[in-house]
Design a protein around this motif. Structure first.
Motif, mmCIF file in Angstrom:
data_model
loop_
_atom_site.group_PDB
_atom_site.id
_atom_site.type_symbol
_atom_site.label_atom_id
_atom_site.label_comp_id
_atom_site.label_asym_id
_atom_site.label_seq_id
_atom_site.Cartn_x
_atom_site.Cartn_y
_atom_site.Cartn_z
ATOM 1 N N SER A 15 0.832 -1.209 0.000
ATOM 2 C CA SER A 15 0.000 0.000 0.000
ATOM 3 C C SER A 15 0.863 1.253 0.000
ATOM 4 C CB SER A 15 -0.938 0.010 1.217
ATOM 5 O OG SER A 15 -1.884 -1.031 1.128
ATOM 6 N N TYR A 16 2.003 1.174 0.675
ATOM 7 C CA TYR A 16 2.909 2.328 0.714
ATOM 8 C C TYR A 16 3.814 2.368 -0.525
ATOM 9 C CZ TYR A 16 5.995 5.927 2.584
ATOM 10 O OH TYR A 16 6.700 7.097 2.756
ATOM 11 N N ALA A 17 4.385 1.230 -0.873
ATOM 12 C CA ALA A 17 5.385 1.198 -1.948
ATOM 13 C C ALA A 17 4.783 1.465 -3.324
ATOM 14 C CB ALA A 17 6.098 -0.150 -1.952
ATOM 15 N N LEU A 18 3.521 1.078 -3.525
ATOM 16 C CA LEU A 18 2.909 1.201 -4.849
ATOM 17 C C LEU A 18 1.969 2.397 -4.950
ATOM 18 C CD1 LEU A 18 2.182 -2.554 -5.617
ATOM 19 C CD2 LEU A 18 4.023 -1.140 -6.528
ATOM 20 N N ARG A 19 2.201 3.403 -4.135
ATOM 21 C CA ARG A 19 1.375 4.608 -4.233
ATOM 22 C C ARG A 19 1.604 5.292 -5.582
ATOM 23 N NH1 ARG A 19 3.039 8.401 0.108
ATOM 24 N NH2 ARG A 19 5.061 7.465 -0.375
ATOM 25 N N PHE A 20 0.528 5.814 -6.137
ATOM 26 C CA PHE A 20 0.580 6.411 -7.476
ATOM 27 C C PHE A 20 0.150 7.866 -7.404
ATOM 28 C CE2 PHE A 20 -0.976 7.098 -11.850
ATOM 29 C CZ PHE A 20 0.122 6.626 -12.563
ATOM 30 N N ASN A 21 0.921 8.728 -8.045
ATOM 31 C CA ASN A 21 0.619 10.161 -8.074
ATOM 32 C C ASN A 21 -0.234 10.458 -9.309
ATOM 33 O OD1 ASN A 21 0.662 12.995 -8.347
ATOM 34 N ND2 ASN A 21 2.640 13.128 -7.296
ATOM 35 N N GLN A 22 -1.516 10.685 -9.105
ATOM 36 C CA GLN A 22 -2.433 10.915 -10.220
ATOM 37 C C GLN A 22 -2.095 12.202 -10.980
ATOM 38 O OE1 GLN A 22 -4.612 8.815 -11.275
ATOM 39 N NE2 GLN A 22 -4.814 7.370 -9.577
ATOM 40 N N ASP A 23 -1.530 13.164 -10.288
ATOM 41 C CA ASP A 23 -1.214 14.449 -10.935
ATOM 42 C C ASP A 23 -0.073 14.319 -11.943
ATOM 43 O OD1 ASP A 23 -3.197 15.749 -9.473
ATOM 44 O OD2 ASP A 23 -1.826 16.186 -7.817
ATOM 45 N N THR A 24 0.939 13.521 -11.589
ATOM 46 C CA THR A 24 2.108 13.385 -12.464
ATOM 47 C C THR A 24 2.058 12.127 -13.321
ATOM 48 O OG1 THR A 24 3.377 12.191 -10.767
ATOM 49 C CG2 THR A 24 3.525 14.609 -10.772
ATOM 50 N N GLY A 25 1.180 11.183 -12.972
ATOM 51 C CA GLY A 25 1.111 9.936 -13.723
ATOM 52 C C GLY A 25 2.281 9.013 -13.455
ATOM 53 N N THR A 26 2.894 9.159 -12.284
ATOM 54 C CA THR A 26 4.057 8.341 -11.937
ATOM 55 C C THR A 26 3.871 7.717 -10.555
ATOM 56 O OG1 THR A 26 5.225 10.187 -10.897
ATOM 57 C CG2 THR A 26 5.586 9.843 -13.261
ATOM 58 N N PHE A 27 4.620 6.642 -10.302
ATOM 59 C CA PHE A 27 4.690 6.079 -8.965
ATOM 60 C C PHE A 27 5.654 6.920 -8.126
ATOM 61 C CE2 PHE A 27 3.312 2.392 -11.420
ATOM 62 C CZ PHE A 27 2.337 1.856 -10.596
ATOM 63 N N TYR A 28 5.424 6.953 -6.828
ATOM 64 C CA TYR A 28 6.348 7.672 -5.954
ATOM 65 C C TYR A 28 7.710 6.974 -5.934
ATOM 66 C CZ TYR A 28 2.614 10.680 -4.250
ATOM 67 O OH TYR A 28 1.605 11.608 -4.182
ATOM 68 N N PHE A 29 7.721 5.662 -6.151
ATOM 69 C CA PHE A 29 8.972 4.898 -6.238
ATOM 70 C C PHE A 29 8.997 4.177 -7.572
ATOM 71 C CE2 PHE A 29 7.589 4.965 -1.772
ATOM 72 C CZ PHE A 29 8.627 5.711 -1.227
ATOM 73 N N ASP A 30 10.166 4.103 -8.202
ATOM 74 C CA ASP A 30 10.256 3.347 -9.448
ATOM 75 C C ASP A 30 11.006 2.031 -9.274
ATOM 76 O OD1 ASP A 30 12.964 3.986 -9.376
ATOM 77 O OD2 ASP A 30 12.846 5.485 -10.963
ATOM 78 N N THR A 31 11.592 1.824 -8.086
ATOM 79 C CA THR A 31 12.278 0.567 -7.777
ATOM 80 C C THR A 31 11.826 0.082 -6.406
ATOM 81 O OG1 THR A 31 14.228 1.176 -9.081
ATOM 82 C CG2 THR A 31 14.508 -0.552 -7.420
ATOM 83 N N ILE A 32 11.320 -1.150 -6.355
ATOM 84 C CA ILE A 32 10.881 -1.741 -5.093
ATOM 85 C C ILE A 32 11.681 -3.015 -4.869
ATOM 86 C CG2 ILE A 32 8.950 -2.770 -3.837
ATOM 87 C CD1 ILE A 32 7.116 -0.966 -5.551
ATOM 88 N N LEU A 33 12.431 -3.049 -3.786
ATOM 89 C CA LEU A 33 13.245 -4.210 -3.421
ATOM 90 C C LEU A 33 12.583 -4.894 -2.236
ATOM 91 C CD1 LEU A 33 15.780 -5.980 -3.525
ATOM 92 C CD2 LEU A 33 16.989 -4.205 -2.231
ATOM 93 N N PHE A 34 12.117 -6.121 -2.452
ATOM 94 C CA PHE A 34 11.412 -6.873 -1.414
ATOM 95 C C PHE A 34 12.187 -8.149 -1.130
ATOM 96 C CE2 PHE A 34 8.383 -9.790 0.409
ATOM 97 C CZ PHE A 34 7.519 -8.998 1.152
#
Length: 238
Positions: A15-34
């Motif tokens: 829920s935190y890592a895959l947040r999406f910014n509707q205004d910019t059309g981008t994810f807040y993070f582009d790399t997720i290491l799990f």
């Protein structure tokens, strides 16, 4: 039915890592290491991210599942993706999965030549600890998030590696975790997830756990048996 019930930790992290910014059309993070211990549902989680992404991204998007070998990519993450796709009625072929909107999910091994020039929206890396060669590094560099697709994303699910082998994973680890995890770590703790092993550094989100995180993992007898059958270093890693 091809759906995954998330564990509480999984749900909070994604829920935190895959947040999406509707205004910019981008994810807040582009790399997720799990990274988590054995049987933390890493592979299934990666597959669920692929399916969720495919069903929400623009038409005709390209999604790649990359592993140390084609057999590994097909046999793990893609197996779960195919199961979900069949339940949803999507087109499933030997080459991958195609959704009604033209979005494709395909698997590939770390073959540098075949990755050049792709227009990937999402790239999933399974068990990056096995990326130890120059060819592996080149594929990783070729398949980074790209500026022509603003919502481009990279998701890495992996065990811990072997010290001195995968320099790529080691660099991502140090770039992602904080000094409370490693003295050379460059990540910062996340106030909303302070009770979890999560850090951020720029556009990289890192979850790196050494403890059980799923309800089926809390069995002392299982770990006692594993201690008896594994070498100490293998037990700590897995």
């Amino acid at each position: 039915r091809g759906w995954l019930d998330l564990q509480p930790v999984h749900e909070r992290v994604l829920s935190y890592a895959l947040r999406f910014n509707q205004d910019t059309g981008t994810f807040y993070f582009d790399t997720i290491l799990f990274s988590a211990i054995k049987k933390s549902a890493k592979t299934t989680l990666a597959a669920s991210v692929a399916c969720w992404f495919a069903e929400n991204c623009p038409d005709n998007s390209e999604i790649f599942v990359i592993a140390n070998s084609r057999e590994q990519a097909e046999g793990r993450v893609m197996k779960d993706i195919r199961f979900h796709a069949e339940k949803r009625g999507y087109k499933v072929t030997v080459d991958g999965v195609t959704l009604p909107n033209g979005t494709e999910i395909k698997s590939m091994s770390t073959s540098y030549a075949s990755s050049a020039g792709s227009r990937h929206s999402l790239v999933l890396w399974d068990e990056l600890w096995g990326a130890v060669t120059e060819s592996d590094r080149r594929v990783f560099e070729e398949m980074t998030p790209i500026p022509t697709i603003p919502h481009s994303l990279r998701f890495i699910s992996t065990y811990a590696g072997f010290y001195g082998e995968s320099e790529l994973l080691w660099e991502l680890y140090l770039n992602g975790v904080g000094k409370d995890e490693h003295e050379e770590g460059r990540g910062k703790r996340i106030p909303e997830l302070r009770d979890l092993p999560c850090w951020v550094n720029g556009k990289q989100f890192t979850f790196w756990s050494h403890e059980p995180i799923a309800e089926w993992q809390f069995d002392p007898e299982y770990y006692q048996n594993q201690r008896l059958t594994l070498r100490p270093e293998a037990y700590l890693r897995l």
